[in-house]
Structures are given as structure tokens and as C-alpha cells.
Design a protein around this motif. Structure first.
Motif, PDB file in Angstrom:
ATOM      1  N   GLU A  36      57.927  21.512  80.166  1.00 26.68           N
ATOM      2  CA  GLU A  36      57.604  21.543  81.583  1.00 26.68           C
ATOM      3  C   GLU A  36      58.394  22.666  82.261  1.00 26.68           C
ATOM      4  O   GLU A  36      59.583  22.536  82.536  1.00 26.68           O
ATOM      5  CB  GLU A  36      57.926  20.176  82.206  1.00 26.68           C
ATOM      6  N   ALA A  37      57.719  23.780  82.496  1.00 26.27           N
ATOM      7  CA  ALA A  37      58.393  24.968  83.034  1.00 26.27           C
ATOM      8  C   ALA A  37      58.547  24.901  84.549  1.00 26.27           C
ATOM      9  O   ALA A  37      59.481  25.468  85.107  1.00 26.27           O
ATOM     10  CB  ALA A  37      57.624  26.227  82.641  1.00 26.27           C
ATOM     11  N   LEU A  38      57.613  24.212  85.224  1.00 25.27           N
ATOM     12  CA  LEU A  38      57.761  23.930  86.662  1.00 25.27           C
ATOM     13  C   LEU A  38      57.651  22.431  86.823  1.00 25.27           C
ATOM     14  O   LEU A  38      56.706  21.811  86.322  1.00 25.27           O
ATOM     15  CB  LEU A  38      56.684  24.635  87.490  1.00 25.27           C
ATOM     16  N   ASP A 232      65.820  25.550  86.042  1.00 24.46           N
ATOM     17  CA  ASP A 232      65.168  24.523  85.216  1.00 24.46           C
ATOM     18  C   ASP A 232      63.869  24.024  85.840  1.00 24.46           C
ATOM     19  O   ASP A 232      63.591  22.827  85.855  1.00 24.46           O
ATOM     20  CB  ASP A 232      66.116  23.335  84.994  1.00 24.46           C
ATOM     21  N   GLY A 233      63.076  24.943  86.365  1.00 26.53           N
ATOM     22  CA  GLY A 233      61.757  24.579  86.866  1.00 26.53           C
ATOM     23  C   GLY A 233      61.740  23.887  88.211  1.00 26.53           C
ATOM     24  O   GLY A 233      60.709  23.357  88.627  1.00 26.53           O
ATOM     25  N   LEU A 234      62.883  23.908  88.899  1.00 25.22           N
ATOM     26  CA  LEU A 234      62.956  23.311  90.240  1.00 25.22           C
ATOM     27  C   LEU A 234      63.576  24.307  91.216  1.00 25.22           C
ATOM     28  O   LEU A 234      64.395  25.132  90.815  1.00 25.22           O
ATOM     29  CB  LEU A 234      63.841  22.051  90.213  1.00 25.22           C
ATOM     30  N   LEU A 235      63.203  24.214  92.493  1.00 26.72           N
ATOM     31  CA  LEU A 235      63.879  25.040  93.489  1.00 26.72           C
ATOM     32  C   LEU A 235      65.275  24.486  93.689  1.00 26.72           C
ATOM     33  O   LEU A 235      65.463  23.290  93.847  1.00 26.72           O
ATOM     34  CB  LEU A 235      63.131  25.028  94.825  1.00 26.72           C
ATOM     35  N   GLN A 236      66.229  25.410  93.687  1.00 22.00           N
ATOM     36  CA  GLN A 236      67.615  24.979  93.837  1.00 22.00           C
ATOM     37  C   GLN A 236      68.123  25.259  95.247  1.00 22.00           C
ATOM     38  O   GLN A 236      68.887  24.498  95.804  1.00 22.00           O
ATOM     39  CB  GLN A 236      68.476  25.723  92.816  1.00 22.00           C
ATOM     40  N   SER A 237      67.697  26.382  95.812  1.00 15.83           N
ATOM     41  CA  SER A 237      68.110  26.692  97.184  1.00 15.83           C
ATOM     42  C   SER A 237      67.073  27.609  97.819  1.00 15.83           C
ATOM     43  O   SER A 237      66.267  28.220  97.123  1.00 15.83           O
ATOM     44  CB  SER A 237      69.483  27.363  97.186  1.00 15.83           C
ATOM     45  N   ASP A 238      67.135  27.677  99.136  1.00 13.99           N
ATOM     46  CA  ASP A 238      66.179  28.476  99.907  1.00 13.99           C
ATOM     47  C   ASP A 238      66.933  28.942 101.142  1.00 13.99           C
ATOM     48  O   ASP A 238      67.198  28.157 102.037  1.00 13.99           O
ATOM     49  CB  ASP A 238      64.986  27.580 100.270  1.00 13.99           C
TER      50      ASP A 238
END
Ligand code: ADP
Ligand code: MG
Length: 243
Positions: A36-38, A232-238
Motif C-alpha cells: 500500500e503505497a498511499l 509511508d504513504g501518508l501526509l505528515q505535514s502541510d
């Protein structure tokens, strides 16, 4: 760098949302192995924004770019491009969206070695069935815009890496796309050429283009006004980049 902003980004969004991912998931299957890449990405990018997507190797950046660029489709979740549900489009329609709305720049340039600079740049217009005389005129104008008006008839092998990438930027621009997607565009360039290419992106942004720039280098990302990090396929910061 700015501190994390918890609400929507503050960058002006006068014309609406260009990219909207909701619960975006992408699973690659290799034989019986799934990866699972995203893993559920929510991301909205407005018209005229200049966004860098950062993250270590293998974090899912190129996967995200392929999805956003309609080069691949989600396994689950939604992707709307300028309000249009990309999941509903067939192959032909996806190709049409890529051709008319998007401009791509890749790390490896992806120029055709046997064609001169202007012939490479006119290619998207060939696919778009633009008449020949107009194609040449627009290709020449795009090359002049990236500072290569003197290199129209040179083949990629006769150009430096930085010049080749400027040809690729001209090719990305020639169709007047709403959105420019660049995946590690400076990854193969020396620092001088990196500055040249980033200066071009700065100028395009100043002229209202929406740009998504993928990089794993902070120095490069800091040209953007908003920096999204993936892990790891998740947004970490914005974060908004105050510069
Ligand atoms: P990045 O661009 O951030 O380096 P990618 O999006 O290329 O990351 O890859 C994310 C993860 O998905 C990596 O672990 C990679 O090995 C895996 N991956 C990418 N493409 C494929 C594929 N076509 N088949 C199987 N796994 C893939
Ligand atoms: Mg990548």
C-alpha cells in the motif's frame, strides 16, 4: 520553515480547487504480494498555488504524482481534477486530460534524442492536433521563454543537462496547461542548472500557473509557497512557506 498550520492553507485560491484527493489509496500488487503505497491521503490544491511535495525515498511521492497526473488510478478513494471525477474517466479521456490540462517534467528529461529541441517541444501539440505552422510558432516561443532561443535546432545530445531540462519545461508549457507537475526535476542537475530551472518555476508561478513540485531536497522545496511532506504513504505535514 513555517510552523504547522492546522486549518486549510492560507495561499489565495481565487479560481477554485484544482486538485482534490479524498481518502486516496493506492495498492500495488506484484504476484501475491500487496504493497500500500498511499494509505489514505486527503489533499486539496488551489489554482495558482506552488506546492512542493517532500519525503524520503519510497514514501509515495511518485505514486502521488502519477495519480495526480492521471498516469495511474487510485485503488480506493476519490480524485477530482478541476472538479472532475477522474475515477469516472476511461483511458482515452485520461489521455485527453493529460494532454490538455497537464504539463509534466521528469528527472530523466524524457526527450526524444533524434528530434531537435523545437520538434521535442511541439510534440504535445501534435497529439493535440494543432496545425503545423502554429505548432512551430508556439514551440519556438516556449523555447525562447526558457532562454533557449539559440538552441532550437539542437538535438538533446548537443545540450547540457540543464538545457535539456529547460527544453522539457518548454514542452510542459507549450500546451498552456492549467497544472504543471514536476517529479524531481532537478535531481540530475548541477547546482547552477538547478537554480535556472527553479527560477523558471518561480516565474511560471508568478504568472499564475499551478505547480506541484516533487523533491526530496529542502533547498528545492523552499522555492514553493507550501510544503507538504509525505511519509509511508501518508501526509505528515502541510505548511505554508513564509520565505
Ligand atoms: P518515492 O517517489 O517517494 O520514492 P514511490 O511512490 O516511487 O516513492 O514508491 C512508494 C512505494 O511503492 C515504494 O515502496 C515502492 O517500492 C513501491 N512501488 C512503487 N511503484 C511500484 C510498482 N509499480 N509496483 C510495486 N511497488 C511499487
Ligand atoms: Mg519518486
Amino acid at each position: 520553515m513555517a510552523e504547522l498550520v492546522l486549518d486549510r492553507p492560507t495561499e489565495a485560491d481565487p479560481e477554485g480547487t484544482v486538485i482534490e484527493l479524498v481518502g486516496a489509496r493506492k495498492t500495488y500488487r506484484t504476484g501475491s504480494i500487496e504493497f500500500e503505497a498511499l494509505r489514505g491521503v486527503d489533499l486539496a490544491i488551489g489554482a495558482g498555488e506552488y506546492v512542493a511535495i517532500m519525503g524520503p525515498s519510497g514514501s509515495g511521492k511518485s505514486t502521488l504524482m502519477n495519480i495526480v497526473g492521471c498516469l495511474d488510478v487510485l485503488t480506493a478513494g476519490e480524485y477530482r481534477l478541476a472538479g472532475e471525477d477522474v475515477g469516472e474517466l476511461d483511458e482515452v479521456e485520461l489521455a485527453d486530460v493529460r494532454n490538455r490540462r497537464l504539463g509534466f517534467v521528469f528527472q530523466q528529461f524524457h526527450l526524444l534524442p533524434s528530434l531537435t529541441a523545437w520538434r521535442n517541444v511541439e510534440l504535445p501539440l501534435v497529439y493535440g492536433r494543432v496545425p503545423a505552422a502554429e505548432r512551430k510558432e508556439r514551440a519556438v516561443a516556449a523555447l525562447e521563454r526558457v532562454g533557449l532561443g539559440e538552441k532550437l535546432d539542437n538535438r538533446p545530445g548537443e545540450l547540457s543537462g540543464g538545457q535539456q531540462q529547460r527544453v522539457a519545461v518548454a514542452r510542459a508549457l507549450v500546451g498552456e496547461p492549467a497544472l504543471i507537475l514536476a517529479d524531481e526535476p532537478t535531481g540530475n542537475l548541477d547546482s547552477r542548472s538547478t537554480e535556472d530551472v527553479l527560477a523558471l518555476f518561480d516565474e511560471l508561478h508568478a504568472h499564475g500557473r499551478t505547480i506541484v513540485l516533487i523533491t526530496h531536497e529542502l533547498e528545492v522545496a523552499e522555492h514553493a509557497r507550501r510544503i507538504v511532506t509525505v511519509r509511508d504513504g501518508l501526509l505528515q505535514s502541510d505548511e505554508v512557506n513564509p520565505r
